[in-house]
Enzyme design. Structure first.
Site, PDB file in Angstrom:
ATOM      1  N   TYR A   1       3.604   1.043  13.915  1.00 25.05           N
ATOM      2  CA  TYR A   1       2.835   1.678  12.838  1.00 25.05           C
ATOM      3  C   TYR A   1       2.189   0.613  11.956  1.00 25.05           C
ATOM      4  CZ  TYR A   1       1.711   3.620   8.297  1.00 25.05           C
ATOM      5  OH  TYR A   1       1.049   3.932   7.134  1.00 25.05           O
TER       6      TYR A   1
ATOM      7  N   SER B   1      -1.593  18.306  12.490  1.00 28.31           N
ATOM      8  CA  SER B   1      -0.443  17.792  13.239  1.00 28.31           C
ATOM      9  C   SER B   1       0.680  17.391  12.284  1.00 28.31           C
ATOM     10  CB  SER B   1      -0.843  16.601  14.111  1.00 28.31           C
ATOM     11  OG  SER B   1      -1.467  15.601  13.331  1.00 28.31           O
TER      12      SER B   1
ATOM     13  N   LYS C   1      -2.081  -0.694  11.181  1.00 25.35           N
ATOM     14  CA  LYS C   1      -2.830  -0.918   9.929  1.00 25.35           C
ATOM     15  C   LYS C   1      -3.499  -2.296   9.952  1.00 25.35           C
ATOM     16  CE  LYS C   1      -2.089   3.041   8.304  1.00 25.35           C
ATOM     17  NZ  LYS C   1      -3.182   4.001   8.288  1.00 25.35           N
TER      18      LYS C   1
ATOM     19  N   SER D   1      -2.156  -0.311   4.104  1.00 24.77           N
ATOM     20  CA  SER D   1      -0.820  -0.222   3.507  1.00 24.77           C
ATOM     21  C   SER D   1      -0.328  -1.596   3.105  1.00 24.77           C
ATOM     22  CB  SER D   1       0.126   0.373   4.551  1.00 24.77           C
ATOM     23  OG  SER D   1       1.461   0.211   4.156  1.00 24.77           O
TER      24      SER D   1
ATOM     25  N   ASP E   1      -9.511  17.344  15.995  1.00 18.39           N
ATOM     26  CA  ASP E   1      -9.006  15.975  16.163  1.00 18.39           C
ATOM     27  C   ASP E   1     -10.142  14.992  15.884  1.00 18.39           C
ATOM     28  OD1 ASP E   1      -8.060  13.571  17.120  1.00 18.39           O
ATOM     29  OD2 ASP E   1      -7.319  14.374  19.020  1.00 18.39           O
TER      30      ASP E   1
ATOM     31  N   THR F   1       2.317  -2.565   3.794  1.00 17.30           N
ATOM     32  CA  THR F   1       3.160  -2.986   4.917  1.00 17.30           C
ATOM     33  C   THR F   1       2.556  -4.222   5.611  1.00 17.30           C
ATOM     34  OG1 THR F   1       4.445  -2.107   6.762  1.00 17.30           O
ATOM     35  CG2 THR F   1       2.149  -1.494   6.719  1.00 17.30           C
TER      36      THR F   1
ATOM     37  N   ARG G   1      19.232  -1.166   5.224  1.00 14.87           N
ATOM     38  CA  ARG G   1      18.429  -0.572   6.306  1.00 14.87           C
ATOM     39  C   ARG G   1      17.758  -1.714   7.067  1.00 14.87           C
ATOM     40  NH1 ARG G   1      13.652   3.698   4.815  1.00 14.87           N
ATOM     41  NH2 ARG G   1      12.625   1.824   4.048  1.00 14.87           N
ATOM     42  N   PRO G   2      17.950  -1.782   8.380  1.00  7.06           N
ATOM     43  CA  PRO G   2      17.369  -2.914   9.125  1.00  7.06           C
ATOM     44  C   PRO G   2      15.860  -3.003   8.910  1.00  7.06           C
ATOM     45  CG  PRO G   2      18.772  -1.583  10.558  1.00  7.06           C
ATOM     46  CD  PRO G   2      18.655  -0.839   9.267  1.00  7.06           C
TER      47      PRO G   2
ATOM     48  N   LEU H   1      12.033   7.418   0.242  1.00 11.57           N
ATOM     49  CA  LEU H   1      13.007   7.544  -0.841  1.00 11.57           C
ATOM     50  C   LEU H   1      12.826   8.818  -1.680  1.00 11.57           C
ATOM     51  CD1 LEU H   1      15.275   6.279  -2.553  1.00 11.57           C
ATOM     52  CD2 LEU H   1      13.493   5.081  -3.848  1.00 11.57           C
TER      53      LEU H   1
ATOM     54  N   ILE I   1      -1.940  12.436   0.884  1.00 13.28           N
ATOM     55  CA  ILE I   1      -2.866  11.678   0.029  1.00 13.28           C
ATOM     56  C   ILE I   1      -4.275  12.289   0.108  1.00 13.28           C
ATOM     57  CG2 ILE I   1      -3.758   9.375  -0.511  1.00 13.28           C
ATOM     58  CD1 ILE I   1      -1.245   8.271   1.027  1.00 13.28           C
TER      59      ILE I   1
HETATM   60  N1  LIG Z   1       2.282   8.003   2.455  1.00 17.94           N
HETATM   61  C1  LIG Z   1       2.460   6.695   2.460  1.00 17.94           C
HETATM   62  O1  LIG Z   1       3.505   6.184   2.034  1.00 17.94           O
HETATM   63  C2  LIG Z   1       1.391   5.781   2.959  1.00 17.94           C
HETATM   64  C3  LIG Z   1       1.428   4.424   2.626  1.00 17.94           C
HETATM   65  C4  LIG Z   1       0.448   3.571   3.097  1.00 17.94           C
HETATM   66  C5  LIG Z   1      -0.583   4.064   3.902  1.00 17.94           C
HETATM   67  N2  LIG Z   1      -0.594   5.379   4.229  1.00 17.94           N
HETATM   68  C6  LIG Z   1      -1.669   5.879   5.087  1.00 17.94           C
HETATM   69  O2  LIG Z   1      -2.422   6.843   4.362  1.00 17.94           O
HETATM   70  C7  LIG Z   1      -2.932   7.829   5.255  1.00 17.94           C
HETATM   71  C8  LIG Z   1      -2.540   9.203   4.757  1.00 17.94           C
HETATM   72  O3  LIG Z   1      -1.139   9.268   4.641  1.00 17.94           O
HETATM   73  P1  LIG Z   1      -0.398  10.579   4.164  1.00 17.94           P
HETATM   74  O4  LIG Z   1       0.863  10.141   3.500  1.00 17.94           O
HETATM   75  O5  LIG Z   1      -1.332  11.463   3.446  1.00 17.94           O
HETATM   76  O6  LIG Z   1      -0.020  11.191   5.578  1.00 17.94           O
HETATM   77  P2  LIG Z   1      -0.032  12.707   6.062  1.00 17.94           P
HETATM   78  O7  LIG Z   1       0.654  12.764   7.372  1.00 17.94           O
HETATM   79  O8  LIG Z   1       0.454  13.612   4.982  1.00 17.94           O
HETATM   80  O9  LIG Z   1      -1.596  12.982   6.250  1.00 17.94           O
HETATM   81  C9  LIG Z   1      -2.280  12.610   7.402  1.00 17.94           C
HETATM   82  C10 LIG Z   1      -3.068  13.823   7.861  1.00 17.94           C
HETATM   83  O10 LIG Z   1      -3.830  13.467   9.010  1.00 17.94           O
HETATM   84  C11 LIG Z   1      -3.750  14.527   9.951  1.00 17.94           C
HETATM   85  N3  LIG Z   1      -4.042  13.920  11.250  1.00 17.94           N
HETATM   86  C12 LIG Z   1      -3.312  13.022  11.940  1.00 17.94           C
HETATM   87  N4  LIG Z   1      -3.947  12.673  13.071  1.00 17.94           N
HETATM   88  C13 LIG Z   1      -5.126  13.373  13.098  1.00 17.94           C
HETATM   89  C14 LIG Z   1      -6.214  13.429  13.987  1.00 17.94           C
HETATM   90  N5  LIG Z   1      -6.254  12.700  15.097  1.00 17.94           N
HETATM   91  N6  LIG Z   1      -7.256  14.243  13.690  1.00 17.94           N
HETATM   92  C15 LIG Z   1      -7.246  14.973  12.547  1.00 17.94           C
HETATM   93  N7  LIG Z   1      -6.242  14.959  11.665  1.00 17.94           N
HETATM   94  C16 LIG Z   1      -5.179  14.160  11.936  1.00 17.94           C
HETATM   95  C17 LIG Z   1      -2.371  15.119   9.778  1.00 17.94           C
HETATM   96  O11 LIG Z   1      -2.296  16.466  10.202  1.00 17.94           O
HETATM   97  C18 LIG Z   1      -2.185  15.007   8.254  1.00 17.94           C
HETATM   98  O12 LIG Z   1      -2.651  16.167   7.600  1.00 17.94           O
HETATM   99  C19 LIG Z   1      -2.390   7.469   6.628  1.00 17.94           C
HETATM  100  O13 LIG Z   1      -3.369   6.699   7.295  1.00 17.94           O
HETATM  101  C20 LIG Z   1      -1.184   6.618   6.319  1.00 17.94           C
HETATM  102  O14 LIG Z   1      -0.871   5.743   7.365  1.00 17.94           O
HETATM  103  C21 LIG Z   1       0.357   6.253   3.762  1.00 17.94           C
HETATM  104  O1  LIG Z   2      17.286   7.514   1.824  1.00 20.66           O
HETATM  105  C1  LIG Z   2      16.771   6.470   1.431  1.00 20.66           C
HETATM  106  C2  LIG Z   2      15.404   6.170   1.662  1.00 20.66           C
HETATM  107  C3  LIG Z   2      14.917   4.959   1.226  1.00 20.66           C
HETATM  108  N1  LIG Z   2      15.725   4.088   0.569  1.00 20.66           N
HETATM  109  C4  LIG Z   2      15.173   2.813   0.096  1.00 20.66           C
HETATM  110  O2  LIG Z   2      14.066   3.056  -0.726  1.00 20.66           O
HETATM  111  C5  LIG Z   2      13.128   1.993  -0.590  1.00 20.66           C
HETATM  112  C6  LIG Z   2      11.774   2.599  -0.264  1.00 20.66           C
HETATM  113  O3  LIG Z   2      11.843   3.122   1.057  1.00 20.66           O
HETATM  114  P1  LIG Z   2      10.676   4.012   1.699  1.00 20.66           P
HETATM  115  O4  LIG Z   2      11.061   4.279   3.109  1.00 20.66           O
HETATM  116  O5  LIG Z   2      10.393   5.168   0.808  1.00 20.66           O
HETATM  117  O6  LIG Z   2       9.385   3.076   1.601  1.00 20.66           O
HETATM  118  P2  LIG Z   2       9.084   1.661   2.256  1.00 20.66           P
HETATM  119  O7  LIG Z   2       8.383   0.876   1.218  1.00 20.66           O
HETATM  120  O8  LIG Z   2      10.279   1.022   2.802  1.00 20.66           O
HETATM  121  O9  LIG Z   2       8.114   1.987   3.448  1.00 20.66           O
HETATM  122  C7  LIG Z   2       7.080   2.971   3.412  1.00 20.66           C
HETATM  123  O10 LIG Z   2       6.027   2.714   2.541  1.00 20.66           O
HETATM  124  C8  LIG Z   2       5.300   1.503   2.806  1.00 20.66           C
HETATM  125  C9  LIG Z   2       4.245   1.300   1.759  1.00 20.66           C
HETATM  126  O11 LIG Z   2       3.580   2.427   1.434  1.00 20.66           O
HETATM  127  C10 LIG Z   2       4.721   1.509   4.205  1.00 20.66           C
HETATM  128  O12 LIG Z   2       3.694   2.460   4.364  1.00 20.66           O
HETATM  129  C11 LIG Z   2       5.842   1.761   5.175  1.00 20.66           C
HETATM  130  O13 LIG Z   2       5.300   1.798   6.462  1.00 20.66           O
HETATM  131  C12 LIG Z   2       6.558   3.061   4.836  1.00 20.66           C
HETATM  132  O14 LIG Z   2       7.637   3.310   5.685  1.00 20.66           O
HETATM  133  C13 LIG Z   2      13.660   1.078   0.514  1.00 20.66           C
HETATM  134  O15 LIG Z   2      14.296  -0.008  -0.057  1.00 20.66           O
HETATM  135  C14 LIG Z   2      14.684   1.929   1.235  1.00 20.66           C
HETATM  136  O16 LIG Z   2      15.757   1.197   1.775  1.00 20.66           O
HETATM  137  C15 LIG Z   2      17.049   4.366   0.327  1.00 20.66           C
HETATM  138  O17 LIG Z   2      17.766   3.565  -0.265  1.00 20.66           O
HETATM  139  N2  LIG Z   2      17.532   5.551   0.774  1.00 20.66           N
END
Ligand SMILES: NC(=O)c1ccc[n+]([C@@H]2O[C@H](COP(=O)([O-])OP(=O)(O)OC[C@H]3O[C@@H](n4cnc5c(N)ncnc54)[C@H](O)[C@@H]3O)[C@@H](O)[C@H]2O)c1
Ligand SMILES: O=c1ccn([C@@H]2O[C@H](COP(=O)(O)OP(=O)(O)O[C@H]3O[C@H](CO)[C@H](O)[C@H](O)[C@H]3O)[C@@H](O)[C@H]2O)c(=O)[nH]1
Length: 340
Positions: A150, A35, A154, A125, A59, A127, A295-296, A201, A13
């Site tokens: 996790y 990382s 948040k 999130s 970091d 979540t 999925r649990p 997914l 993101i």
């Molecule tokens: N992707 C999702 O579905 C989703 C949904 C809800 C919230 N979020 C939140 O959005 C944020 C970004 O998510 P993303 O999907 O881009 O994840 P991502 O893992 O692709 O990006 C996170 C980045 O942070 C870096 N990082 C981690 N710890 C660090 C540290 N201590 N110092 C410097 N860099 C560090 C990693 O190397 C990575 O490049 C996260 O906080 C995540 O929890 C993501």
């Molecule tokens: O192989 C797969 C993977 C996922 N799913 C289903 O697809 C849906 C979406 O699953 P994701 O794991 O892609 O996303 P979730 O919404 O379940 O969860 C993720 O996205 C959330 C909102 O962004 C939170 O960040 C959460 O912590 C993160 O795991 C779920 O019903 C899951 O059961 C499948 O059927 N098969």
């Protein structure tokens, strides 16, 4: 140009947000320890933007690292993406998650206060809503106990931000509660890089289409939903990225000691089976999928009420689900040894 620190800016993101920030006239300063990302993302970003990208490897829990970044580029705001995000891993190694996700926020806030940096956008999130009782979820919908360490990070981070603002700290905060980000930059130069077997997914779908995975399993088709599979609100990552730019502009207009929170989703729910079918249709291919057990801990259905972000930030999604699934596939196809 206003400089904005993007922690985790090489991640999924964060990298897309860097693009949107530059488009809006900001200078992103990326801090990432790689990382969970690849340093090549920085080169890809430069290609998209047609200019060098300022980045630091380090970091964001480390105050000295923050000092050196700030000494070189006195940033005016922060977007804090850096965190670990693997739900399953967080149940095995909770301290790793609390240290990085919660610890980094406290270090950053302390640093910001010391330097008089006021604006911060935090990656939260959906979540935090858990299994919601009413749909769609508004920002007022009660948060539930987290299902994983996790998820709990948040919730705790949101609480820390609220308490910090209440303490009259001179900061202005927006927490963005992301729904399910999907898609990639339309150039297919940057996108999501899951580590190992994807948990989410859409990466699983694209890897199955690419032949990396033999088949995708739909986790349950006997839920109380339109077709029995779970429902989510899938948002294109470029739209999500743009919400950060809107949030920053909003913060710039606020007085000190300010906190607000927004859902960032499309407002539409789509089922897992709809995702598979739409993916097949827009990309003209067939996916090998089977129906498996539930999925649990899965949330059955959730999607966002987006009125607040529409009205207050003037943010509306520009990309359709079809765009998202086409861009996800183009990204998967573009993945070479270099970035994979
Ligand atoms: N992707 C999702 O579905 C989703 C949904 C809800 C919230 N979020 C939140 O959005 C944020 C970004 O998510 P993303 O999907 O881009 O994840 P991502 O893992 O692709 O990006 C996170 C980045 O942070 C870096 N990082 C981690 N710890 C660090 C540290 N201590 N110092 C410097 N860099 C560090 C990693 O190397 C990575 O490049 C996260 O906080 C995540 O929890 C993501
Ligand atoms: O192989 C797969 C993977 C996922 N799913 C289903 O697809 C849906 C979406 O699953 P994701 O794991 O892609 O996303 P979730 O919404 O379940 O969860 C993720 O996205 C959330 C909102 O962004 C939170 O960040 C959460 O912590 C993160 O795991 C779920 O019903 C899951 O059961 C499948 O059927 N098969």
């Amino acid at each position: 140009m206003k400089k904005i620190l993007i922690t985790g800016g090489a991640g999924y993101i964060g990298s897309h947000t860097a693009v949107e920030l530059v488009k809006a006239g900001y200078e992103p300063i990326i801090l990432d320890d790689f990382s969970n990302s690849n340093p090549n993302v920085i080169n890809r970003l430069s290609e998209i933007l047609g200019k060098d990208v300022i980045y630091f490897e380090g970091d964001c829990n480390d105050k000295e690292v923050l000092e050196s970044v700030y000494a070189a580029h006195a940033f005016e705001g922060v977007i804090h993406f850096a965190a670990f995000k693997a739900v399953g891993e967080s149940t095995q190694f909770p301290l790793k998650y609390y240290q990085n996700n919660v610890g980094s926020l406290t270090v950053l806030l302390d640093f910001m206060q010391q330097k008089g940096v006021k604006n911060i956008v935090f990656s939260s999130s959906c979540t935090v809503y858990g299994q919601p009782d009413q749909l769609p979820v508004t920002e007022e919908t009660p948060r539930k106990d987290a299902e994983s360490p996790y998820g709990n990070t948040k919730k705790i981070c949101e609480d820390i931000l609220v308490d910090f603002v209440k303490s009259k700290a001179k900061v202005r905060v927006v927490s963005l509660r992301y729904f399910n980000p999907v898609g990639a930059h339309p150039s297919a130069k940057i996108g999501e890089l899951p580590n190992g077997t994807p948990n989410n997914l859409v990466p699983f779908v694209t890897q199955t289409a690419a032949g990396i995975r033999e088949k995708i399993t739909v986790f349950g088709d006997d839920y109380d939903t339109v077709d029995g599979s779970c429902i989510r609100d899938f948002i294109h990552v470029m739209d999500l990225a743009n919400a950060h730019v809107k949030a920053l502009a909003y913060l710039e207009k606020q007085a000190d000691c300010f906190y607000d929170v927004f859902n960032v989703g499309t407002g539409n729910g789509n089922s897992v089976l709809e995702i598979i079918k739409t993916f097949e249709k827009v990309n003209d291919l067939k996916l090998n999928y089977t129906i498996g057990p539930r999925r649990p801990g899965d949330v059955v259905k959730i999607w966002a009420d987006t009125q607040k972000i529409n009205q207050v930030l003037g943010w509306y999604p520009q990309y359709s689900l079809e765009d998202s699934l086409r861009d996800s596939w183009n990204w998967e196809k573009s993945l070479s040894g270099e970035l994979a």
